[in-house]
Design an enzyme around this catalytic site. Structure first.
Site, PDB file in Angstrom:
ATOM      1  N   CYS A 274     -44.069  28.277 -68.105  1.00  0.00           N
ATOM      2  CA  CYS A 274     -44.350  27.628 -66.730  1.00  0.00           C
ATOM      3  C   CYS A 274     -45.399  26.983 -66.816  1.00  0.00           C
ATOM      4  CB  CYS A 274     -44.141  28.675 -65.522  1.00  0.00           C
ATOM      5  SG  CYS A 274     -43.031  29.707 -65.994  1.00  0.00           S
TER       6      CYS A 274
HETATM    7  N1  LIG Z   1     -40.064  33.864 -67.925  1.00  0.00           N
HETATM    8  C1  LIG Z   1     -40.645  33.376 -65.872  1.00  0.00           C
HETATM    9  O1  LIG Z   1     -41.705  33.897 -65.254  1.00  0.00           O
HETATM   10  C2  LIG Z   1     -40.261  32.158 -65.261  1.00  0.00           C
HETATM   11  C3  LIG Z   1     -40.497  32.257 -63.807  1.00  0.00           C
HETATM   12  C4  LIG Z   1     -40.030  31.229 -63.163  1.00  0.00           C
HETATM   13  C5  LIG Z   1     -38.779  30.058 -63.772  1.00  0.00           C
HETATM   14  N2  LIG Z   1     -38.433  30.159 -64.729  1.00  0.00           N
HETATM   15  C6  LIG Z   1     -37.531  29.108 -65.315  1.00  0.00           C
HETATM   16  O2  LIG Z   1     -36.878  29.657 -65.802  1.00  0.00           O
HETATM   17  C7  LIG Z   1     -35.838  29.544 -66.974  1.00  0.00           C
HETATM   18  C8  LIG Z   1     -35.507  30.696 -68.138  1.00  0.00           C
HETATM   19  O3  LIG Z   1     -36.740  31.536 -68.190  1.00  0.00           O
HETATM   20  P1  LIG Z   1     -36.277  32.681 -68.508  1.00  0.00           P
HETATM   21  O4  LIG Z   1     -37.862  32.601 -68.625  1.00  0.00           O
HETATM   22  O5  LIG Z   1     -35.914  33.608 -68.008  1.00  0.00           O
HETATM   23  O6  LIG Z   1     -36.032  32.404 -70.400  1.00  0.00           O
HETATM   24  P2  LIG Z   1     -35.742  33.172 -71.623  1.00  0.00           P
HETATM   25  O7  LIG Z   1     -35.739  32.583 -72.484  1.00  0.00           O
HETATM   26  O8  LIG Z   1     -36.035  34.424 -71.120  1.00  0.00           O
HETATM   27  O9  LIG Z   1     -34.103  33.111 -71.129  1.00  0.00           O
HETATM   28  C9  LIG Z   1     -32.601  32.559 -71.509  1.00  0.00           C
HETATM   29  C10 LIG Z   1     -31.765  33.018 -71.745  1.00  0.00           C
HETATM   30  O10 LIG Z   1     -30.994  32.148 -71.907  1.00  0.00           O
HETATM   31  C11 LIG Z   1     -30.022  32.344 -72.669  1.00  0.00           C
HETATM   32  N3  LIG Z   1     -29.179  30.797 -73.264  1.00  0.00           N
HETATM   33  C12 LIG Z   1     -30.114  29.843 -74.075  1.00  0.00           C
HETATM   34  N4  LIG Z   1     -29.199  28.660 -73.730  1.00  0.00           N
HETATM   35  C13 LIG Z   1     -28.082  29.186 -73.459  1.00  0.00           C
HETATM   36  C14 LIG Z   1     -26.709  28.510 -73.576  1.00  0.00           C
HETATM   37  N5  LIG Z   1     -26.467  27.124 -73.365  1.00  0.00           N
HETATM   38  N6  LIG Z   1     -25.299  29.227 -72.859  1.00  0.00           N
HETATM   39  C15 LIG Z   1     -25.645  30.774 -72.101  1.00  0.00           C
HETATM   40  N7  LIG Z   1     -27.332  31.322 -71.951  1.00  0.00           N
HETATM   41  C16 LIG Z   1     -28.082  30.362 -72.799  1.00  0.00           C
HETATM   42  C17 LIG Z   1     -31.211  32.597 -74.153  1.00  0.00           C
HETATM   43  O11 LIG Z   1     -30.160  33.565 -75.233  1.00  0.00           O
HETATM   44  C18 LIG Z   1     -31.752  33.504 -73.283  1.00  0.00           C
HETATM   45  O12 LIG Z   1     -31.160  35.177 -73.387  1.00  0.00           O
HETATM   46  C19 LIG Z   1     -36.532  28.254 -67.459  1.00  0.00           C
HETATM   47  O13 LIG Z   1     -36.403  26.977 -67.269  1.00  0.00           O
HETATM   48  C20 LIG Z   1     -38.161  28.712 -66.999  1.00  0.00           C
HETATM   49  O14 LIG Z   1     -38.451  27.754 -66.883  1.00  0.00           O
HETATM   50  C21 LIG Z   1     -38.855  31.122 -65.984  1.00  0.00           C
END
Ligand SMILES: NC(=O)c1ccc[n+]([C@@H]2O[C@H](COP(=O)([O-])OP(=O)(O)OC[C@H]3O[C@@H](n4cnc5c(N)ncnc54)[C@H](O)[C@@H]3O)[C@@H](O)[C@H]2O)c1
Length: 437
Positions: A274
């Site tokens: 992030c």
């Molecule tokens: N990790 C954090 O602490 C956090 C905190 C706040 C916001 N975010 C935001 O949340 C969002 C997700 O982050 P995350 O950390 O969960 O990511 P992540 O990589 O852990 O998870 C994303 C998931 O989406 C799946 N994916 C990818 N493309 C896809 C598609 N076309 N269809 C269906 N599934 C698909 C992946 O296989 C994966 O399992 C990002 O925008 C991130 O900036 C993350």
């Protein structure tokens, strides 16, 4: 006949709605568990077959989420699939897919766009689509709205569109999904009302804002605030060091001011999915308006220079011991990007390891949360974590404390390492073999 709006509100209030979560990662998985916990039927959709299989077998793939919780969800109606056609079963579709930067440090919207394109043919009247991925203001309107309406649905009338940023803080024992207030913006007032009804059962406090853009910008402000303040304190660290002042002592003293000061601590650079990335979503979008985001650029510049600063301190420390970095054996302690988690995305420790290796030293690492160095898109080390002991520590010319996991035995490290380069302010008392970085 009840309207799609009234019907959906009723289903959400009565917990009869099916919640579809697309993207079952760090954000999607805890959200799934929460909705399952409070009695909603949850359908998880991900493109990663391996993740889907593991979840359906009741296994977690994230260290701080116990498998027992996943197994309980699987045993009480949760199901994961790669089949996007099943989106039609869901009343609410929550998108939690990645939003990284491409190699030009511009937003990579491909995950969001591909996801919406894949679910588009299966959308139907009476659904709400909520985007949770962090992104620039305007994304929901520009990228989601036209796609959702492509097959004749009308947002605000028979289908609803909201943006609600995620505020997950992995590894923080003080907050969980339920207790972190959730900001929600709708494309229309009816959309916002649906958004509030979607999150109210799961989250103690829902904070409605006037538009999806305002909600998108809120998330960016929070993360830019962190990036800029960390940049500021990292710059202060360099100045303080040159003046012979301990920055950690200064921050702690300043933090006794009961108003108008928030402590931020310096470190080896920014990490995680992030803080190093999200600010640049705004930088990119601001250009469209002829504006430059100078604070963001500047803090990025300061923070990105930190791994090199730490390696500079390592070289100075070795030099004082009559050694060069080239040919030395160096152990990096902590390669996850922050303490007590196993997430290595954007970790500055990896950059430190690369810098050390590029200068001809032999690099190893120790991290109780990362037993084997994982395959990463741009970096690879065929290494596994070194077990810390008096003997193993004494076998290195220097250790670099990059991430201060609670599971490290800091006393053992202090006693047996020949040279410690401490980027986290763990060792406050001066000692001849401790270099502050
Ligand atoms: N990790 C954090 O602490 C956090 C905190 C706040 C916001 N975010 C935001 O949340 C969002 C997700 O982050 P995350 O950390 O969960 O990511 P992540 O990589 O852990 O998870 C994303 C998931 O989406 C799946 N994916 C990818 N493309 C896809 C598609 N076309 N269809 C269906 N599934 C698909 C992946 O296989 C994966 O399992 C990002 O925008 C991130 O900036 C993350």
């Amino acid at each position: 006949m009840t309207s799609p709006h009234a019907n959906l509100l009723h289903k959400l209030n009565a917990k009869e709605a099916v919640i579809g979560i697309v993207g079952l990662g760090y954000v999607g998985l805890p959200l799934m568990l929460r909705y399952n916990d409070i009695g909603f039927r949850v359908l998880g959709i991900d493109i990663d077959q391996d993740k889907v299989d593991r979840l359906n077998a009741g296994q977690s793939y994230i260290e701080h989420i116990p498998s027992a919780k996943v197994a309980r969800a699987t045993g009480s109606g949760f199901e994961a699939t790669t089949d996007f056609r099943r989106v039609a079963e869901a009343d609410a579709i929550i998108l939690c897919v990645p939003t990284p930067l491409n190699k030009y440090r511009e937003p990579d919207m491909s995950f969001v766009v591909n996801t919406v394109d894949a679910l588009k043919p299966h959308l139907r009247e009476g659904q709400v689509v909520s985007l949770e991925s962090t992104t620039y203001p305007g994304t929901t309107e520009e990228e989601l709205l036209p796609r959702v309406q492509e097959n004749g649905l009308v947002v605000g009338e028979n289908v609803f569109l909201v943006y609600s940023p995620e505020r997950e803080d992995p590894g923080n024992p003080d907050f969980e999904t339920r207790t972190i207030p959730k900001v929600v913006g709708g494309h229309t007032p009816a959309c916002r009302q649906v958004g509030e009804a979607l999150y109210a059962p799961a989250i103690d406090r829902v904070v409605p804002v006037s538009s999806t853009k305002a909600a998108e910008m809120t998330k960016l402000l929070e993360n830019i605030h962190r990036a800029v303040n960390i940049g500021l304190v990292n710059e202060m660290k360099v100045v303080a060091d040159r003046m012979g002042i301990d920055i950690f002592e200064v921050v702690d003293a300043a933090a006794t001011k009961p108003f108008g000061f928030t402590p931020y601590y310096p470190g080896p650079g920014l990490g995680g999915h992030c803080i190093p990335i999200d600010p640049f979503y705004l930088t990119w979008k601001a250009r469209e308006y002829g504006l430059h985001t100078r604070f963001i650029e500047l803090s990025g510049e300061v923070n990105r220079a930190m791994p090199e600063y730490v390696v500079g301190k390592l070289m100075d420390g070795l030099n004082d011991h009559g050694k060069a970095l080239k040919g030395s054996r160096v152990l990096v302690l902590g390669i996850a990007y922050k303490k007590n988690v196993d997430d290595m995305r954007e970790s500055p420790s990896v950059e430190i390891m690369e810098l050390i290796e590029s200068k001809g030293a032999e690099v190893s690492y120790s991290d109780p949360h990362v037993p084997v160095f994982p395959k990463m898109r741009e970096h690879h080390f065929a290494l596994s974590s070194v077990e810390l002991s008096a003997e193993s520590l004494a076998g290195f010319d220097a250790v670099v404390l990059a991430t201060d996991h609670d599971r490290f035995d800091f006393e053992l490290i202090k006693q047996h390492a020949k040279l410690i380069v401490d980027s986290r302010g763990t060792y406050r008392e001066a000692a001849p073999h401790i270099v502050k970085a």
